[in-house]
Design an enzyme around this catalytic site. Structure first.
Site, PDB file in Angstrom:
ATOM      1  N   SER A  21      -4.487  -4.152   9.010  1.00 31.97           N
ATOM      2  CA  SER A  21      -4.156  -2.994   9.856  1.00 31.97           C
ATOM      3  C   SER A  21      -5.377  -2.249  10.380  1.00 31.97           C
ATOM      4  CB  SER A  21      -3.279  -2.022   9.085  1.00 31.97           C
ATOM      5  OG  SER A  21      -1.995  -2.544   8.974  1.00 31.97           O
ATOM      6  N   LYS A  24      -5.738  -2.131  14.071  1.00 32.24           N
ATOM      7  CA  LYS A  24      -4.833  -1.366  14.954  1.00 32.24           C
ATOM      8  C   LYS A  24      -5.540  -0.344  15.855  1.00 32.24           C
ATOM      9  CE  LYS A  24      -0.828  -1.962  11.876  1.00 32.24           C
ATOM     10  NZ  LYS A  24      -0.142  -1.350  10.720  1.00 32.24           N
ATOM     11  N   TYR A  36      -0.952   6.479   7.093  1.00 28.72           N
ATOM     12  CA  TYR A  36       0.512   6.452   6.924  1.00 28.72           C
ATOM     13  C   TYR A  36       1.025   7.671   6.141  1.00 28.72           C
ATOM     14  CZ  TYR A  36      -0.861   1.583   7.815  1.00 28.72           C
ATOM     15  OH  TYR A  36      -1.424   0.442   8.307  1.00 28.72           O
ATOM     16  N   VAL A  69      -4.014  -3.745   4.255  1.00 33.38           N
ATOM     17  CA  VAL A  69      -3.526  -4.288   2.983  1.00 33.38           C
ATOM     18  C   VAL A  69      -4.447  -5.338   2.360  1.00 33.38           C
ATOM     19  CG1 VAL A  69      -1.051  -3.778   3.148  1.00 33.38           C
ATOM     20  CG2 VAL A  69      -1.957  -5.860   4.205  1.00 33.38           C
TER      21      VAL A  69
HETATM   22  N1  GLN Z   1      -0.634  -7.658   8.764  1.00 38.04           N
HETATM   23  C1  GLN Z   1      -0.068  -6.637   7.933  1.00 38.04           C
HETATM   24  C2  GLN Z   1       1.406  -6.436   8.238  1.00 38.04           C
HETATM   25  O1  GLN Z   1       1.781  -6.555   9.354  1.00 38.04           O
HETATM   26  C3  GLN Z   1      -0.837  -5.378   8.136  1.00 38.04           C
HETATM   27  C4  GLN Z   1      -0.329  -4.238   7.254  1.00 38.04           C
HETATM   28  C5  GLN Z   1      -1.443  -3.366   6.734  1.00 38.04           C
HETATM   29  O2  GLN Z   1      -2.589  -3.749   6.638  1.00 38.04           O
HETATM   30  N2  GLN Z   1      -1.062  -2.171   6.308  1.00 38.04           N
HETATM   31  O3  GLN Z   1       2.208  -6.153   7.394  1.00 38.04           O
END
Ligand code: GLN
Length: 308
Positions: free
Chosen positions: A67, A70, A244, A262
């Site tokens: 993420s 993003k 988040y 994650v």
């Molecule tokens: N690729 C992960 C997902 O889509 C990214 C989520 C994250 O890093 N919080 O669930």
């Protein structure tokens, strides 16, 4: 600014030593390949706006960007389409929920913001290109410019996520129903899953963060990559939504725009001062690196980082 950057190497080494043996947290199992990494990995990097790089721990260890991509996907669309076109499809409201929340804004049915999965999937749809291949070339180029370094790609993590990514698939089809996604959902998801699987080190992430801290000019390559007005939008949304459902406590205890992933990375932007990144795979319930949070919280105190 009273803080001298000469203190940075000592501070990050001290924090590395303090948390080296800390083993709280769990690895994510919903992307099976991520649960196979060594939970002991731990590294910290700081890049100043003069281009000085300081690291502690295994700084050559690569991990998938997840993420943390993003904000850059959002940046690409701001640069290529402008903020109004992006806002039409994706909001800028925090959700108070986890990264994979299946909820859309009332009335407009837009995803809440570009930092949750739904928002990043909608953003992936906006990146210009005929197919996912075109889009991923644009993403790769942008990330490499931000990092001032070539980046690898983890095909195993990508395949693992693509095979198991039904939650994101559900979200994509919901957005298709509401006309937020306009293309083939599988192709859009392909772009999103691939974007999450680029490999970075803490140094790469800290350079990317420092580029945002430096109003879009990479402090290593000295190239202007993102316009300052778009950097403002990116770090604003990182501040309110990047962590988040932990965003409020993060603002309170660390106080800088940041983004987690994650894979166990977190990067933080200290406007006008530095970019910081920490990598440690074990996560808390919100999907955030536990040692990452601790290191950022202590660094914020020691280096007076909060923007508030
Ligand atoms: N690729 C992960 C997902 O889509 C990214 C989520 C994250 O890093 N919080 O669930």
């Amino acid at each position: 600014m009273s803080f001298s950057k000469k203190r940075i190497p000592k501070i990050i080494q001290e924090l590395y030593n303090k948390y080296k043996d800390h083993d709280e947290g769990t690895l994510p199992t919903y992307i099976p390949e991520l649960s196979r990494v060594d939970p002991k990995h731990f590294s910290i990097a700081v890049v100043t706006l003069d281009g000085d790089v300081f690291t502690a721990g295994e700084d050559a260890q690569t991990f998938t960007i997840q993420s943390m991509v993003k904000p850059f996907l959002y940046g690409i669309t701001l640069e290529k389409l402008g903020p109004e076109a992006v806002l039409e499809k994706v909001g800028v409201e925090p959700t108070g929920d986890a990264f994979n929340t299946i909820k859309l804004l009332p009335k407009s049915n837009r995803p809440y913001n570009p930092m949750v999965n739904a928002g990043a999937i909608a953003i992936s749809n906006l990146i210009p290109g005929n197919d996912y291949h075109d889009r991923i070339v644009i993403v790769k180029e942008a990330l490499e410019q931000m990092a001032a370094s070539p980046l690898g790609f983890d095909i195993s993590v990508y395949t693992s996520e693509k095979t198991m990514g039904h939650h994101n698939r559900a979200m994509a089809y919901l957005m298709l129903k509401f006309g937020i996604l306009t293309g083939n959902p599988e192709e859009i998801l392909e772009s999103y899953f691939q974007a999450c699987s680029f490999l970075v080190t803490v140094k790469d992430l800290a350079v990317m963060a420092a580029t945002l801290a430096n109003k879009g000019t990479n402090p290593i390559s000295q190239t202007q990559i993102i316009q300052p007005k778009n950097v403002k939008d990116i770090i604003c949304v990182m501040m309110t939504c990047g962590m988040y459902d932990f965003a409020g406590e993060w603002a309170y205890t660390v106080g800088i725009p940041a983004k987690s992933g994650v894979s166990g990375g977190i990067f933080g932007v200290v406007p006008g001062r530095m970019g910081i990144a920490v990598y440690s795979p074990p996560l808390d319930e919100s999907g955030t690196s536990i040692r990452g949070i601790k290191v950022f919280q202590e660094m914020a105190q020691m280096m007076d980082l909060s923007i508030f």
